[in-house]
Design a protein around this motif. Structure first.
Motif, PDB file in Angstrom:
ATOM      1  N   THR A 180       2.525   5.125  -7.869  1.00 51.42           N
ATOM      2  CA  THR A 180       2.040   5.292  -8.553  1.00 51.42           C
ATOM      3  C   THR A 180       0.419   6.373  -8.077  1.00 51.42           C
ATOM      4  O   THR A 180       0.702   6.838  -7.206  1.00 51.42           O
ATOM      5  N   LEU A 223       3.037   1.976  -3.681  1.00 55.66           N
ATOM      6  CA  LEU A 223       1.352   2.327  -4.795  1.00 55.66           C
ATOM      7  C   LEU A 223       1.709   2.893  -4.323  1.00 55.66           C
ATOM      8  O   LEU A 223       1.596   4.135  -5.540  1.00 55.66           O
ATOM      9  N   SER A 224       1.038   4.140  -3.257  1.00 56.93           N
ATOM     10  CA  SER A 224       0.584   5.593  -2.863  1.00 56.93           C
ATOM     11  C   SER A 224       1.980   5.949  -3.194  1.00 56.93           C
ATOM     12  O   SER A 224       1.769   7.580  -3.552  1.00 56.93           O
ATOM     13  N   TRP A 232      -2.535   5.620  -7.689  1.00 57.94           N
ATOM     14  CA  TRP A 232      -3.633   4.580  -7.238  1.00 57.94           C
ATOM     15  C   TRP A 232      -3.920   4.627  -5.633  1.00 57.94           C
ATOM     16  O   TRP A 232      -2.824   4.639  -4.826  1.00 57.94           O
ATOM     17  N   ARG A 233      -4.956   5.412  -4.846  1.00 63.28           N
ATOM     18  CA  ARG A 233      -4.476   5.709  -3.844  1.00 63.28           C
ATOM     19  C   ARG A 233      -6.387   5.736  -2.867  1.00 63.28           C
ATOM     20  O   ARG A 233      -7.018   4.553  -4.317  1.00 63.28           O
ATOM     21  N   SER A 263     -10.336   2.164  -3.421  1.00 61.88           N
ATOM     22  CA  SER A 263     -10.011   1.014  -4.862  1.00 61.88           C
ATOM     23  C   SER A 263      -9.431   0.158  -3.712  1.00 61.88           C
ATOM     24  O   SER A 263      -8.591  -1.121  -4.232  1.00 61.88           O
ATOM     25  N   GLN A 264      -8.318   1.396  -3.368  1.00 62.67           N
ATOM     26  CA  GLN A 264      -6.651   0.693  -3.185  1.00 62.67           C
ATOM     27  C   GLN A 264      -7.120   0.396  -2.065  1.00 62.67           C
ATOM     28  O   GLN A 264      -5.909  -1.275  -2.039  1.00 62.67           O
ATOM     29  N   ARG A 279       0.850  -1.098  -0.183  1.00 58.01           N
ATOM     30  CA  ARG A 279      -0.096  -0.012   0.119  1.00 58.01           C
ATOM     31  C   ARG A 279       0.903   1.171  -0.328  1.00 58.01           C
ATOM     32  O   ARG A 279       1.053   2.010  -0.497  1.00 58.01           O
TER      33      ARG A 279
END
Lengths: 113, 248
Positions: A82, A78-79, A84-85, A88-89, A75
């Protein structure tokens, strides 16, 4: 629960699971080095692990720690790397935790049953 | 005997200086600047502006390491230019001078510091007391752990060097950064302040102290020798305790 409290508790969970993993990995590696002296077969491994309750508890704990630690670490990565937060993440990481937990326990059950 | 500004001779040692021109998009321009004894990087930039390129924009004020306005990226490292001697930062006479990283560039070497100070506000970096000017002055014993923690972190002058040196700020633009968190740490330890919980909530939220990787670049680069990493670790512990206690 406030977002701040949730984030602080998740951070603590990652730290504590890391501490458990460090201990579990050390024991795991030490047992491997001890057990493979003079060669090792699948039959020998299963001979030690089948019906071994302490081993099941130890590796069960290992699986729990991995299931907490890995999704929280992913997590954070990814934060940072990317866009993507958000919700949904969070759901994807929860699904990963369940997957790791299920696969891990299945593996433990396979060698101790 | 030194060469006066604007003159040069064939024997004179020269610095090969590349300076950023433009804003977010731009280019490095080359200049030859006479080498001087005890020359600072700010002296080099000033020489370029006064003698070679009057349109060059840069920011400075005190020239003695008090105001924190002249920080730039020198040979890839964020530092105060006024307190950086040329011989500390280059061995081969080459200098590359760019604006501070992680901040919008206004022009040339001037950055827009608003995002940096907006984060101080987001981290609740403002003292909130409960007394008035009519009340007696608070007595804070200098040897308490809280006061010592404040002493270790209070000398920050907001130059932005730690912010530019921080990897996490580069990865997560919403990250509060070392300076804002260091300020929050001083206030969390200020026994007169009454906004402790509100501040902990602010710094524990997304992009707060829990995002710090403890790379310690901020502590390594801070010209005031402050260790924001230590303060951020203190904030992490305070947030964790407050979360476990149900206060956050």
């Amino acid at each position: 629960m406030t977002p701040a409290r949730r984030d602080a508790l998740l951070w603590l969970a990652q730290r504590w699971s890391a501490a458990v993993l460090a201990l579990c990995l050390a024991v795991h590696l030490a047992v491997i080095i001890y057990a493979v002296r003079g060669g090792l077969t699948a039959a020998e491994i299963l001979g030690r692990t089948r019906g071994n309750a302490p081993l099941a508890v130890f590796y069960g704990l290992f699986v729990v720690a991995v299931s907490i630690h890995a999704p929280l670490g992913l997590r954070a990565i990814l934060s940072e790397w990317t866009l993507w937060r958000g919700r949904s993440q969070a759901w994807a990481m929860a699904a990963l935790a369940v997957l790791l937990f299920g696969l891990g326990l299945r593996a433990v059950w396979a060698v101790v049953q | 005997m030194g060469v006066t500004a604007g003159e040069s001779s064939a024997q004179e040692a020269m610095l090969d200086v590349r300076v950023w021109h433009g804003a977010e998009h731009g280019e490095f321009r080359h200049y030859q600047v006479p080498r001087r004894d005890s020359q600072t990087v700010l002296d080099v930039v000033t020489y370029i502006q006064r003698h070679l390129d009057p349109a060059l924009s840069y920011r400075f004020a005190c020239r003695v390491g008090m105001c924190g306005s002249c920080a730039m990226t020198v040979n890839g490292v964020a530092r105060w230019t006024c307190r950086s001697h040329v011989d500390q930062v280059t061995a081969d006479g080459r200098l590359e001078i760019a604006p501070l990283a992680h901040l919008p560039v206004v022009r040339d070497l001037v950055t827009d510091m608003r995002p940096f100070f907006d984060k101080w506000a987001r981290a609740k970096g403002r003292f909130q007391g409960a007394t008035t000017r009519s009340d007696p002055v608070a007595r804070v014993p200098p040897d308490t752990p809280e006061r010592r923690a404040v002493d270790a972190a209070i000398e920050c002058i907001g130059c932005g060097v730690c912010y530019a040196a921080c990897d996490v700020v580069g990865w997560r633009p919403e990250y509060l950064g070392p300076a804002a968190l260091n300020r929050a740490w001083t206030l969390v330890n200020d026994v007169r302040d009454v906004s402790r919980l509100e501040r902990l909530r602010a710094v524990a939220a997304e992009g707060g102290c829990l995002s710090c990787h403890s790379h310690t670049s901020c502590s390594e680069r801070c010209p005031k020798k402050i260790a924001p990493t230590a303060g951020i670790s203190g904030l992490k512990r305070a947030c964790a305790r407050a979360a476990l206690g149900g206060e956050l």
